[in-house]
Design a protein around this motif. Structure first.
Motif, short mmCIF file in Angstrom:
data_model
loop_
_atom_site.label_atom_id
_atom_site.label_comp_id
_atom_site.label_asym_id
_atom_site.label_seq_id
_atom_site.Cartn_x
_atom_site.Cartn_y
_atom_site.Cartn_z
N VAL A 65 43.64 -61.58 9.69
CA VAL A 65 43.35 -62.50 10.56
C VAL A 65 42.53 -63.53 9.64
CG1 VAL A 65 42.25 -63.81 12.44
CG2 VAL A 65 43.72 -61.46 12.64
N TRP A 168 52.72 -63.56 12.04
CA TRP A 168 53.27 -62.66 13.04
C TRP A 168 52.80 -61.08 12.62
CZ3 TRP A 168 55.42 -63.47 17.26
CH2 TRP A 168 55.87 -64.81 17.84
N PHE A 171 49.23 -60.79 13.96
CA PHE A 171 49.44 -60.71 15.43
C PHE A 171 49.80 -59.40 15.89
CE2 PHE A 171 51.28 -61.33 19.42
CZ PHE A 171 50.44 -61.87 20.25
N THR A 174 47.24 -56.53 15.15
CA THR A 174 45.93 -56.63 15.84
C THR A 174 46.34 -56.22 17.19
OG1 THR A 174 45.47 -58.79 14.77
CG2 THR A 174 44.49 -58.22 16.82
N VAL A 175 47.67 -56.64 17.93
CA VAL A 175 47.97 -56.08 19.20
C VAL A 175 47.91 -54.68 19.18
CG1 VAL A 175 49.83 -55.95 20.98
CG2 VAL A 175 49.16 -58.21 19.94
N PHE B 13 42.06 -60.89 20.09
CA PHE B 13 43.62 -61.34 20.66
C PHE B 13 43.78 -62.87 20.23
CE2 PHE B 13 46.73 -62.56 23.51
CZ PHE B 13 47.83 -61.78 23.27
N VAL B 14 43.06 -63.49 20.94
CA VAL B 14 42.78 -65.19 20.86
C VAL B 14 43.07 -65.72 19.36
CG1 VAL B 14 41.98 -67.44 21.16
CG2 VAL B 14 42.02 -65.50 22.88
N ALA B 16 43.92 -63.64 16.53
CA ALA B 16 45.30 -63.22 16.21
C ALA B 16 46.21 -63.98 16.57
CB ALA B 16 45.41 -61.92 16.33
N LEU B 17 46.13 -64.62 17.62
CA LEU B 17 47.40 -65.49 18.38
C LEU B 17 47.21 -66.87 17.28
CD1 LEU B 17 49.39 -65.06 20.69
CD2 LEU B 17 47.60 -66.45 22.19
N GLY B 18 45.89 -67.18 17.22
CA GLY B 18 45.94 -68.56 16.54
C GLY B 18 46.46 -68.57 15.01
N THR B 19 46.66 -67.18 14.46
CA THR B 19 47.36 -67.25 13.13
C THR B 19 48.84 -67.57 13.07
OG1 THR B 19 47.79 -64.79 13.38
CG2 THR B 19 45.66 -65.53 12.41
N LEU B 20 49.35 -67.33 14.59
CA LEU B 20 50.83 -67.64 14.58
C LEU B 20 51.22 -69.37 14.61
CD1 LEU B 20 51.94 -65.75 17.37
CD2 LEU B 20 51.98 -65.10 15.30
#
Lengths: 200, 205, 179
Positions: A65, A168, A171, A174-175, B13-14, B16-20
């Motif tokens: 990230v 992706w 993400f 990470t999940v 989580f947020v 990582a979501l941001g990287t999208l």
């Protein structure tokens, strides 16, 4: 604009001096997180200590990230960083051998060095084994050179191979890691009830 | 304790979501303004229409003609084997594939030399090397190669030699094979290897 | 609780693993930002093996197919970014050990049901296998699995997944060593 050593912002010699300090940071974190104990590392595979999983995967997702954000803010040129090359058959074989070595020896190279530093004899023996192993590899290298170099895919990233954007992947990892953290925490709780003598 | 972990999980989580939603910044190399100034002042980037014609007749494989005019003008008329890269697509990755390839010399041209010159400065700014500008552009090409003027009788010997060459070149580009002129033969697919970008770190165990 | 002979004496608490992971990630990010390359260990062991071979028998080392690769350009095989970094790893481990009071007299840590000798023999065998594997795998857990995966390298993810899967699959057969 990073990587600053590649773009000539610091000299090659300064880069080597900084390498010592970066290594110190790495060694410090390894030791401080408990990687200097073979029982902690091996514990992962028996379900009584998941410290390795936690540290390792937290580091992976933070770096993934972080790299994307650094690139987005224009501080790091991702096309200039080193990407591990892929040689399919030899890397698969090597990983299997490494996995067996890790569960028998209880260390990996980095952790064994950090453990030698605080006086673990078993880590010292593991490190000696590393030298012997690499020496043996050099001796048999002419026989396996063809295998060693076969299946070369180049310095490919997951994105090169699949076309899926790195965001992706970051993400997804990470999940998966976050789920793994919660699941392993509950496994650990259950297994530790059975093991009484080990101090955690 | 557990509450902190819920918190950290949410933050990670947020992030990582941001990287999208962010995209990788593609950085292209640039040269410094002083270096650019120095190069702009050098006249060495200009090539004459005669030099280009000679290379074309010799079918020099290292020569690549780039027409920087808009596509509509390119469709009307262009030089043989020229590739159309309008000046505004020079900054796109697709347009840049033609430049900086080792072993090729790129000659830019437009109607006069002004647009081509601007394109050259842009390319130089992006640190591309081995780019040239055709003096006079297509207008110059017409005046010198297609309709060469006979030199005055008092002109030196070399002027006559040049005239002879231009007449022959005119023959080559127009007379001998009419189909060979203009855009008809220019729609060749030119495939280039993507040029190697900037330095990459050595590494690995 | 009393310490048993196979356990670490004066064991102090480790830092929170997630905090450790974030720190490790930051160290890795800074490494990439500064040098464009990643952390690794096994390459340095290789360099020292090459250097040792070069001292013992320079001619044999230079003609050797494998050592020769690292002795071509004339500079010392240990004069490599990785070797400086690994020197730091040892110093960093020591620093942490001192700071958290974990530096102790030479000590063999082992599972509850295994003798000291067997633990040491297992450690050497594990080391030999791991050392051999690192060369085939182009890096160890740090150089290939951690750094490789973090930089989205396909090879890194490959090594990470197979390494952990292999260790997990084999764990049952050597459980006597650890539990």
């Amino acid at each position: 604009m990073g990587p600053i050593a590649i773009n000539g912002l610091i000299s090659a010699n300064l880069n080597l001096v900084i390498a010592v300090f970066l290594g110190m940071g790495f060694g410090f974190v390894l030791e401080a997180s408990g990687f200097s104990s073979a029982r902690n590392i091996a514990g992962t595979f028996y379900g009584y200590n998941f410290v390795v999983v936690r540290v390792f995967f937290t580091a992976v997702i933070v770096t993934m990230v972080g790299l994307l954000y650094l690139s987005y803010f224009g501080w790091l040129n991702l096309s200039q960083i080193f990407i591990l090359p892929t040689y399919l058959p030899s890397m698969i074989t090597g990983s299997i051998i490494m996995g067996v070595g890790m569960i028998i020896g209880g260390f990996c190279p980095g952790t064994s060095f950090a453990a030698v530093a605080i006086g673990k004899i078993d880590a010292l023996f593991f490190a000696i084994g590393l030298f012997i192993g690499i020496f043996l590899f050099a001796e048999v290298y002419p026989l396996i050179e063809k295998f060693y170099l076969s299946g070369y895919l180049g310095h490919v990233t997951l994105t090169d191979l699949t076309g899926i954007k790195p965001g992706w992947w970051a993400f997804g990892f990470t999940v998966i890691a976050l789920i793994a953290f919660w699941v392993t925490a509950s496994i650990e709780k259950k297994v530790r009830k059975k093991i009484k003598e080990y101090k955690f | 304790m557990n509450r902190n972990y819920y918190f950290l999980t949410a933050i990670m989580f947020v992030l990582a979501l941001g990287t999208l939603f962010i995209h990788e910044r593609v950085v292209s190399p640039q040269i410094s303004p002083s270096e650019l100034l120095w190069d702009v002042l050098q006249p060495t980037r200009f090539v004459t229409t005669d030099q280009v014609a000679k290379r074309l007749i010799e079918k020099d494989p290292s020569l690549l003609l780039i027409d920087v005019r808009p596509a509509a003008e390119y469709d009307k008329y262009s030089l043989p084997n020229a590739v159309n890269v309008p000046i505004d697509s020079l900054i796109t990755p697709a347009g840049q594939e033609y430049f900086g390839n080792p072993g090729t010399k790129v000659v830019l041209f437009s109607n006069d030399a002004i647009l081509a010159n601007q394109a050259w400065v842009l390319l130089r700014r992006m640190a591309f090397k081995n780019d040239y500008v055709m003096k006079g552009g297509i207008n110059g090409w017409m005046e010198t190669i297609i309709q060469p003027k006979e030199p005055a009788e008092t002109a030196p010997e070399s002027a006559f030699e040049r005239y002879e060459f231009r007449k022959a070149a005119c023959q080559y580009f127009t007379g001998a094979n009419v189909a060979n002129t203009g855009k008809s033969s220019s729609k060749v697919k030119v495939v280039f290897k993507r040029r190697k970008k900037t330095a990459v770190a050595a590494g690995g165990c | 609780m009393e310490t048993l002979p196979h356990q670490e004496k004066n064991k102090t608490k480790y830092i929170n693993p997630y905090f450790g992971g974030v720190l490790m990630g930051i160290v890795l990010l800074v490494t990439i930002f500064i040098s464009g390359r990643e952390l690794g260990i096994s390459g340095a062991v290789r360099d020292s093996v090459v250097a040792t071979a070069n001292v013992i028998s320079p001619t044999a080392a230079k003609t050797s197919v494998y050592y020769g690769k690292f002795l071509k350009d004339g500079h010392h095989p240990m004069d490599n970014w990785l070797d400086y970094e690994v020197l730091g790893v040892i110093l960093g481990g020591l620093l942490s050990g001192i700071l958290f009071k974990r530096v102790h007299k030479p000590f063999v840590e082992r599972g509850p049901n295994v003798s000291r000798t067997r633990r040491l023999v297992a450690a050497v065998i594990g080391g030999i296998l791991f050392g051999f594997g690192t060369r085939l795998g182009r890096g160890c857990t740090s150089g290939a699995a951690l750094s490789g995966s973090s930089t989205f390298a396909f090879g890194g993810v490959l090594v990470m997944v197979i390494l952990f899967a292999s260790a997990f699959a084999f764990a049952y057969f050597v459980r006597k060593l650890w539990i």
